[in-house]
Design a protein around this motif. Structure first.
Motif, short mmCIF file in Angstrom:
data_model
loop_
_atom_site.label_atom_id
_atom_site.label_comp_id
_atom_site.label_asym_id
_atom_site.label_seq_id
_atom_site.Cartn_x
_atom_site.Cartn_y
_atom_site.Cartn_z
N VAL A 148 -2.92 7.80 -4.33
CA VAL A 148 -3.88 7.37 -5.34
C VAL A 148 -3.29 6.18 -6.08
CG1 VAL A 148 -5.18 8.10 -7.38
CG2 VAL A 148 -4.61 9.78 -5.61
N LYS A 149 -4.03 5.08 -6.11
CA LYS A 149 -3.50 3.84 -6.70
C LYS A 149 -4.48 3.26 -7.73
CE LYS A 149 -0.88 2.56 -2.60
NZ LYS A 149 -0.49 1.52 -1.63
N ALA A 150 -4.00 3.08 -8.95
CA ALA A 150 -4.78 2.34 -9.95
C ALA A 150 -4.96 0.93 -9.41
CB ALA A 150 -4.06 2.32 -11.28
N ILE A 190 -8.02 5.09 -3.01
CA ILE A 190 -7.40 6.30 -2.44
C ILE A 190 -7.12 6.01 -0.97
CG2 ILE A 190 -7.64 8.77 -1.99
CD1 ILE A 190 -9.42 9.02 -4.37
N GLU A 191 -5.85 6.18 -0.61
CA GLU A 191 -5.42 5.80 0.75
C GLU A 191 -4.91 7.00 1.51
OE1 GLU A 191 -3.33 1.50 0.00
OE2 GLU A 191 -2.12 3.10 0.84
N SER A 192 -4.95 6.86 2.85
CA SER A 192 -4.27 7.87 3.67
C SER A 192 -2.76 7.61 3.59
CB SER A 192 -4.76 7.77 5.11
OG SER A 192 -4.48 6.50 5.61
N PHE A 193 -2.00 8.61 3.93
CA PHE A 193 -0.55 8.58 3.82
C PHE A 193 0.05 7.98 5.09
CE2 PHE A 193 3.56 10.81 4.45
CZ PHE A 193 4.20 10.44 3.28
N LEU A 194 0.95 7.02 4.90
CA LEU A 194 1.62 6.40 6.04
C LEU A 194 3.00 7.01 6.20
CD1 LEU A 194 0.87 2.67 5.14
CD2 LEU A 194 -0.13 3.92 7.07
N GLU A 195 3.35 7.34 7.43
CA GLU A 195 4.69 7.86 7.65
C GLU A 195 5.57 6.79 8.26
OE1 GLU A 195 5.48 12.12 8.86
OE2 GLU A 195 3.30 11.93 9.08
N GLU A 197 9.47 4.34 7.86
CA GLU A 197 10.54 3.85 7.00
C GLU A 197 10.07 2.55 6.35
OE1 GLU A 197 15.17 3.08 7.55
OE2 GLU A 197 14.38 4.47 9.02
N GLU A 198 10.38 2.40 5.06
CA GLU A 198 9.90 1.23 4.33
C GLU A 198 10.88 0.06 4.43
OE1 GLU A 198 7.84 1.66 0.41
OE2 GLU A 198 8.35 3.77 0.71
N ALA A 199 10.35 -1.15 4.37
CA ALA A 199 11.19 -2.35 4.27
C ALA A 199 10.41 -3.41 3.51
CB ALA A 199 11.55 -2.86 5.67
N HIS A 219 15.61 1.08 -2.70
CA HIS A 219 15.72 2.52 -2.97
C HIS A 219 14.94 2.77 -4.24
CE1 HIS A 219 19.00 1.62 -0.30
NE2 HIS A 219 19.35 2.89 -0.19
N LYS A 220 13.71 3.27 -4.10
CA LYS A 220 12.80 3.29 -5.26
C LYS A 220 12.98 4.50 -6.17
CE LYS A 220 9.38 0.06 -3.80
NZ LYS A 220 8.34 -0.25 -2.86
N ARG A 221 13.47 5.61 -5.61
CA ARG A 221 13.61 6.80 -6.45
C ARG A 221 14.87 6.69 -7.31
NH1 ARG A 221 10.21 11.10 -5.75
NH2 ARG A 221 8.66 10.61 -4.16
N VAL A 289 2.14 -1.45 3.20
CA VAL A 289 2.02 -0.52 2.07
C VAL A 289 1.45 -1.29 0.88
CG1 VAL A 289 3.28 0.94 0.46
CG2 VAL A 289 3.94 0.89 2.84
N GLU A 290 1.95 -2.48 0.68
CA GLU A 290 1.48 -3.31 -0.44
C GLU A 290 1.91 -4.75 -0.21
OE1 GLU A 290 3.59 -2.97 -4.15
OE2 GLU A 290 5.50 -2.64 -3.14
N PHE A 291 1.21 -5.64 -0.89
CA PHE A 291 1.68 -7.02 -1.00
C PHE A 291 2.02 -7.27 -2.46
CE2 PHE A 291 -1.18 -7.60 2.72
CZ PHE A 291 -0.26 -8.16 3.61
P1 AMP Z 1 3.07 0.46 -4.05
O1 AMP Z 1 3.15 0.17 -5.52
O2 AMP Z 1 1.74 0.28 -3.43
O3 AMP Z 1 4.21 -0.17 -3.31
O4 AMP Z 1 3.46 2.00 -3.92
C1 AMP Z 1 4.69 2.49 -4.40
C2 AMP Z 1 5.32 3.38 -3.36
O5 AMP Z 1 4.43 4.43 -3.00
C3 AMP Z 1 5.63 2.67 -2.05
O6 AMP Z 1 6.84 2.01 -2.06
C4 AMP Z 1 5.63 3.83 -1.08
O7 AMP Z 1 6.87 4.51 -1.12
C5 AMP Z 1 4.57 4.72 -1.63
N1 AMP Z 1 3.29 4.48 -0.95
C6 AMP Z 1 2.31 3.64 -1.33
N2 AMP Z 1 1.27 3.68 -0.46
C7 AMP Z 1 1.61 4.57 0.49
C8 AMP Z 1 0.96 5.08 1.65
N3 AMP Z 1 -0.28 4.70 2.00
N4 AMP Z 1 1.61 5.99 2.40
C9 AMP Z 1 2.84 6.44 2.04
N5 AMP Z 1 3.49 6.01 0.95
C10 AMP Z 1 2.90 5.08 0.18
#
Ligand code: AMP
Ligand code: GLY
Length: 425
Positions: A148-150, A190-195, A197-199, A219-221, A289-291
């Protein structure tokens, strides 16, 4: 005669401290000024609020005029989304950073998703809602997890990855009922979940041609083992081995080129830095995931350490539509950054701690973020305080250097992750 740059750099984070470092070393630099900066900058570089504003267009343009600035480099997203590059364009001053139209790629999740759909860029499927009731009724019929994304800028806090319906409900309540994100909460994606590794991949572009910096992994957490709250980023390393040459060529063909084409076709060529946030599947397929419309923080602090050329003329070339058609010159080796954060970050960071930081040594370079000078002392003034960076032949060397240096930093009531880069070692 070779062009000499009078640069104004905007921003106050570790990212800007790192950018200032590479800009200062440029043989093409005539002068550098920074607004607002932080405690790590030499005071003669800094401009005060009496001299410039980035929210008052008249005052901003007056500064550019009086100072004869001939290149503006913008660090953070807010001024770009608010149109600072367009102000520069009105008076013909090159700006490394996209127009307000293009910055929507970060400023509106909906804009970014529609654009990806149109350009057939691989990303999670999505739906958009402007009220709680229809969002909630949709979510209940979808498979979990959901993201869920604002819609608008939310200082990195507007995204919830929900594994249970009650988390979706909580996120929607915060956005629509509690207005936690203000204007950003008028709309939700509202997006589906992507599985995978992030870069993070940074692309310098003049709207037509582009150059990629080495991919980084953030490392976001907040805590070791990727647990705890999401933060702006607690550390990073580059290059990220997950982004192989094959993955990179897919990213170029499937993501970067279609996006730049779409911007051009819309009559708004993208100039500046495009941050591509990737999720790479186990089969090596990249999804977006995002720009973001700017350099990442803290990835920039380590990525710039891999440069083997003067980047300032390239910022100018991107801003003026003259980027050369070639790859960036890079060092072989690896770099890392470990973030020292205030206790309580990201929710309620402690402030005011007195910091004692030894001088840079060996390959270690320290970049400041939430620091300020207080008479003769340096004190913590924000959540992420320092980024300790290093460069080495191997990632292990770079990371070891960062941690060895951190042992010598005196910073009460702070913490840092002990496992930066572990996945790549
Ligand atoms: P964002 O601000 O869009 O980068 O989202 C923050 C974090 O949420 C991302 O770095 C991902 O770890 C996680 N995330 C965002 N969108 C997704 C997605 N569709 N599937 C899985 N993880 C996501
Ligand atoms: N480190 C993530 C970002 O800059 O958005």
């Amino acid at each position: 005669m070779e062009h000499k740059y009078k640069v104004l750099l905007i921003g106050s984070g570790g990212r800007e401290h790192a950018l200032a470092d590479v800009i200062s070393k440029s043989i093409s630099l005539e002068s550098l000024k920074v607004f607002p900066g932080n405690g790590g900058f030499a005071s003669e570089l800094l401009l005060g609020a009496d001299e410039i504003s980035i929210s008052d267009k008249t005052k901003f343009l007056e500064y550019l005029n009086v100072s004869k600035t001939n290149l503006v480099v913008v660090g953070p997203e807010d001024p770009l989304v608010n149109g600072i590059a367009d102000w520069c364009a009105e008076v013909g001053i090159p700006c490394f950073g996209p127009s307000a139209y293009c910055a929507q790629v970060e400023g509106s999740k909906h804009f970014a998703k529609e654009m990806m759909k149109r350009a057939k860029v691989p990303t999670a499927s999505f739906a958009v809602f402007t009220d709680h009731e229809s969002a909630w009724s949709y979510a209940q019929k979808e498979m979990l997890p959901l993201v869920v994304k604002a819609d608008g800028l939310a200082a990195g806090k507007g995204v919830t990855v929900a594994f249970e319906l009650k988390e979706v409900k909580r996120a929607l309540d915060e956005i629509f009922l509690e207005s936690k994100f203000g204007q950003s909460g008028n709309k939700v994606v509202i997006e589906s979940f992507l599985e995978g590794e992030e870069a993070s991949l940074f692309v310098i572009t003049d709207g037509d041609r582009y150059m990629c910096l080495p991919a980084a992994q953030d490392h976001k957490r907040a805590y070791d083992g990727d647990i705890g709250p999401n933060t702006g980023g607690m550390g990073a390393y580059a290059p990220a081995p997950i982004v192989t040459d094959t993955v990179l060529s897919k990213v170029k063909k499937q993501i970067i080129e279609p996006m730049l084409d779409d911007f051009r076709r819309s009559g708004h060529p993208y100039k500046g830095l495009l941050y591509v946030g990737l999720m790479i599947t186990k089969d090596g397929d990249p999804n977006v995931v995002e720009f973001n419309c700017r350099f990442g923080d803290p990835e920039t602090q380590c990525v710039l350490r891999l440069l083997d050329e003067d980047i300032l003329p390239l910022f100018y070339a991107a801003a003026t539509g003259n980027l050369p058609e070639r790859n960036l010159k890079l060092k072989s080796g690896s770099s890392a950054v470990v973030v020292l954060a205030a206790k309580g970050y990201p929710d309620a960071p402690e402030k005011g701690m007195v910091l004692e930081i030894p001088a840079n040594e060996g390959n270690v370079v320290v970049y400041h973020a939430g620091t300020k000078k207080d008479n003769a002392s340096l004190v913590a003034s924000g959540g992420r305080i320092l980024g300790i960076t290093s460069f080495g032949n191997t990632l292990k060397d770079a990371i070891q250097d960062c941690y060895a240096f951190l042992m010598k930093v005196k910073a009460p009531n702070t913490y840092y992750r002990k496992d930066i880069g572990r996945r790549a070692l």
